[in-house]
Design an enzyme around this catalytic site. Sequence first.
Site, PDB file in Angstrom:
ATOM      1  N   HIS A 178     -12.881 -38.469  -0.475  1.00 43.72           N
ATOM      2  CA  HIS A 178     -13.593 -39.166  -1.543  1.00 43.72           C
ATOM      3  C   HIS A 178     -14.185 -38.207  -2.567  1.00 43.72           C
ATOM      4  O   HIS A 178     -13.996 -38.375  -3.778  1.00 43.72           O
ATOM      5  CB  HIS A 178     -14.715 -40.027  -0.956  1.00 43.72           C
ATOM      6  CG  HIS A 178     -15.526 -40.730  -2.001  1.00 43.72           C
ATOM      7  ND1 HIS A 178     -16.645 -40.153  -2.586  1.00 43.72           N
ATOM      8  CD2 HIS A 178     -15.382 -41.939  -2.583  1.00 43.72           C
ATOM      9  CE1 HIS A 178     -17.148 -40.987  -3.479  1.00 43.72           C
ATOM     10  NE2 HIS A 178     -16.410 -42.076  -3.500  1.00 43.72           N
TER      11      HIS A 178
ATOM     12  N   HIS B 106     -13.858 -50.361   4.034  1.00 36.82           N
ATOM     13  CA  HIS B 106     -14.174 -49.306   3.069  1.00 36.82           C
ATOM     14  C   HIS B 106     -14.013 -47.916   3.684  1.00 36.82           C
ATOM     15  O   HIS B 106     -14.731 -47.564   4.608  1.00 36.82           O
ATOM     16  CB  HIS B 106     -15.616 -49.515   2.581  1.00 36.82           C
ATOM     17  CG  HIS B 106     -16.047 -48.577   1.528  1.00 36.82           C
ATOM     18  ND1 HIS B 106     -17.248 -47.896   1.584  1.00 36.82           N
ATOM     19  CD2 HIS B 106     -15.461 -48.203   0.369  1.00 36.82           C
ATOM     20  CE1 HIS B 106     -17.385 -47.158   0.505  1.00 36.82           C
ATOM     21  NE2 HIS B 106     -16.321 -47.324  -0.250  1.00 36.82           N
TER      22      HIS B 106
END
Length: 332
Positions: A100, A58
């Site tokens: 992100h 991740h």
Amino acid sequence: PHPVGPSLAATAIAYHISRRAARKAAVSTLKTLAAPPKPVPPRGALEAGGKGMLMVAHRGMSFQAPENTLDAIRLAFEHGAVGVEFDVQRSKDGELFLLHDDTLRRTASKYRSANLDSISQEAYETMLDQDVSELSYWDFLRHVDVEFKGQSTRPCLLSEVVDEIPDGRFALCEIKGGDEACARDIAAFVKAKAVPEEKLAFIGFDFELMVLLKRLLVEAGKSQMQVISLKDAYSEAVALEHIAIASGAGLDGVDFEADASVVTKSVVEAAQDAEVHIGVWIWADRLPMSDGVANVAAFHDLGVTFFTSDLPPDVCEWMASPSTTASPCSSC
């Protein structure tokens, strides 16, 4: 008439046999040509990644390195991850880069780097809260320090990351928001750079954007490059419904939160019946135990295609266990 001798008779028989065999061969060839071609099995990133549940890092090895950076991605592959997941956005000057959040506030250093001495600290603070789509990569973003546990690096470009993906490994590239220009630039990028179809797959929450991206990839000659729909399902019923919607739209898979009450055996079987991949991702805030060994092992046993994890030490140990059939089976 002259009588036919034994040698001539044998020759005649052989001639007729050979003609009969030739006719059979011709008929067989015509049947083969008339038959529809056998379908070629898909060879996208999720097939190339190997058998068993694929373990995906991740935002790179974000448990040990700054998320969404080359350091995190290199570290993930060095420790045996078969795949990495990262987030892609588009800067004001049209560069595809990894980040992100919509702003730099959470991940960037509170203080400007020496390479940004042309602007004041006050101006720098203001820019940390500005939407990154309004910032230039070359003038600003590439000079920002991204910090994590005493480490510091910079936001990297998608083109740099693609060059870091080893053969037999892949990346899940999440397109943030609903930026159509970003999707078009990505399709143009993979075509111009001739990115192998097994190297990249794409995920995103904006369903219409994912459908558009799939169409753009097909038009770019990258039909095997997989596009997967992310969904906050919250219930088994919603997950089942979304599998049908995604499959009907021609997408290659679905990706839900790693919640056993949502992604059940029925959900996994529905995805398999629809011939779409199914993945899960950890959600530390809402599901604090989602990245634990018990949860990872449970989804492994359910038969999901991939599990996106921060790869904490206990999960790495589980992956390295000889009894584990997840990919990879190497020590983190």
